[in-house]
Design an enzyme around this catalytic site. Sequence first.
Site, PDB file in Angstrom:
ATOM      1  N   HIS A   1     -13.681  41.723  28.445  1.00 15.74           N
ATOM      2  CA  HIS A   1     -13.669  43.217  29.017  1.00 15.74           C
ATOM      3  C   HIS A   1     -12.313  44.139  28.345  1.00 15.74           C
ATOM      4  CE1 HIS A   1     -16.754  42.221  31.841  1.00 15.74           C
ATOM      5  NE2 HIS A   1     -16.210  41.004  32.147  1.00 15.74           N
ATOM      6  N   GLN A  52     -20.198  47.515  29.871  1.00 13.26           N
ATOM      7  CA  GLN A  52     -19.377  46.494  30.861  1.00 13.26           C
ATOM      8  C   GLN A  52     -18.490  45.541  29.824  1.00 13.26           C
ATOM      9  OE1 GLN A  52     -20.617  42.552  31.940  1.00 13.26           O
ATOM     10  NE2 GLN A  52     -20.852  43.379  33.879  1.00 13.26           N
ATOM     11  N   ARG A  78     -26.000  37.777  25.095  1.00 15.45           N
ATOM     12  CA  ARG A  78     -24.497  38.309  25.471  1.00 15.45           C
ATOM     13  C   ARG A  78     -23.491  37.199  25.352  1.00 15.45           C
ATOM     14  NH1 ARG A  78     -21.202  37.973  30.377  1.00 15.45           N
ATOM     15  NH2 ARG A  78     -20.152  40.014  30.988  1.00 15.45           N
ATOM     16  N   SER A  88     -18.948  40.726  36.497  1.00  9.37           N
ATOM     17  CA  SER A  88     -19.094  40.515  35.143  1.00  9.37           C
ATOM     18  C   SER A  88     -20.310  40.115  34.785  1.00  9.37           C
ATOM     19  CB  SER A  88     -17.962  39.620  34.490  1.00  9.37           C
ATOM     20  OG  SER A  88     -17.845  39.664  33.308  1.00  9.37           O
ATOM     21  N   LEU A  89     -20.536  38.646  34.428  1.00 12.91           N
ATOM     22  CA  LEU A  89     -21.870  38.149  33.990  1.00 12.91           C
ATOM     23  C   LEU A  89     -22.745  38.255  35.225  1.00 12.91           C
ATOM     24  CD1 LEU A  89     -24.083  36.024  32.871  1.00 12.91           C
ATOM     25  CD2 LEU A  89     -22.321  34.245  33.601  1.00 12.91           C
ATOM     26  N   GLN A  99     -18.892  33.898  35.010  1.00 15.31           N
ATOM     27  CA  GLN A  99     -18.383  32.786  34.287  1.00 15.31           C
ATOM     28  C   GLN A  99     -17.106  32.024  35.103  1.00 15.31           C
ATOM     29  OE1 GLN A  99     -18.279  33.679  30.068  1.00 15.31           O
ATOM     30  NE2 GLN A  99     -17.529  31.854  29.665  1.00 15.31           N
TER      31      GLN A  99
END
Length: 293
Positions: A195, A244, A113, A88-89, A9
């Site tokens: 996170h 995650q 998500r 991440s994503l 992102q």
Amino acid sequence: MKAYVFPGQGAQYPKMGLDLYEKYPEAQDLFNQANKILGFNITDIMFEGSAEDLKKTNVTQPAVFIHSTIMNEVLANNEKPDMVAGHSLGEFSALVANKTLSFEDALKLVSKRAEAMQKACELQPSTMAAVLGLEDELVESVCAEIDGVVVAANYNCPGQLVISGEIAAIEKACEELKNRGAKRALVLPVGGAFHSPLMEPAREELAKAIEETNFNTPICPIYQNVSTFAVTNPSEIKENLIFQLTSPVKWTQSVQNMINDGATSFTEIGPGKVLQGLVKKIDRKMVTSAPEL
């Protein structure tokens, strides 16, 4: 050995993916499939929307995933990676690239998500901040001293760490980190504490969807944000993906492990060039590139 890495992102930009759509029939098919899976024409927003339109979480995450995955599909006609990772994503794009997940299943999870993270953000006001110019250990110790929730969230490269948590705790941590010599400690324009433990409601919601999804044995290892080491076991990949959202993105450590395991080049697949820059800061000798389309 070729490493493919996929951005997260923040990499989005107006008209993203339009060049792929116009040039490749297989890309058109996948964009149209994505619209059907999501139940709305995300291509209208990606190709014609403003930067502001693309910032909405329920748009941003699927848009970056779709762009990265379709770019890889077009590229995959020629070659395959020896290892993959995603920031991440981006980990979802990486899992399609190494055939752990199908495009449809991964997009459904990414959409879930995004919704779950948005809900978690609305439950408690929270934010993130970028910290530049300090050792990771010092940033971690300052976070531990602050009252309230504030944790290290993204280990992007040496001297660049993002912290995540409650707004007041982040503001206090930024003040203290500047006192300890940080070049910058800047609150980021994000909607929540990604996170961090504050994403626990989203983790629980996403965990159910991940457990119900079929994960195949991959064609090459993935270096996941949570574990940082090569993983090929589908059950282990699932578990890492579930945790995650509440765990830090250990990007520096993942890239270092990929290099230690023989990576000689890193190709960033998706919008932007952020990961190429981070890889260079981790190891300036490493060859980085983007696919030529």
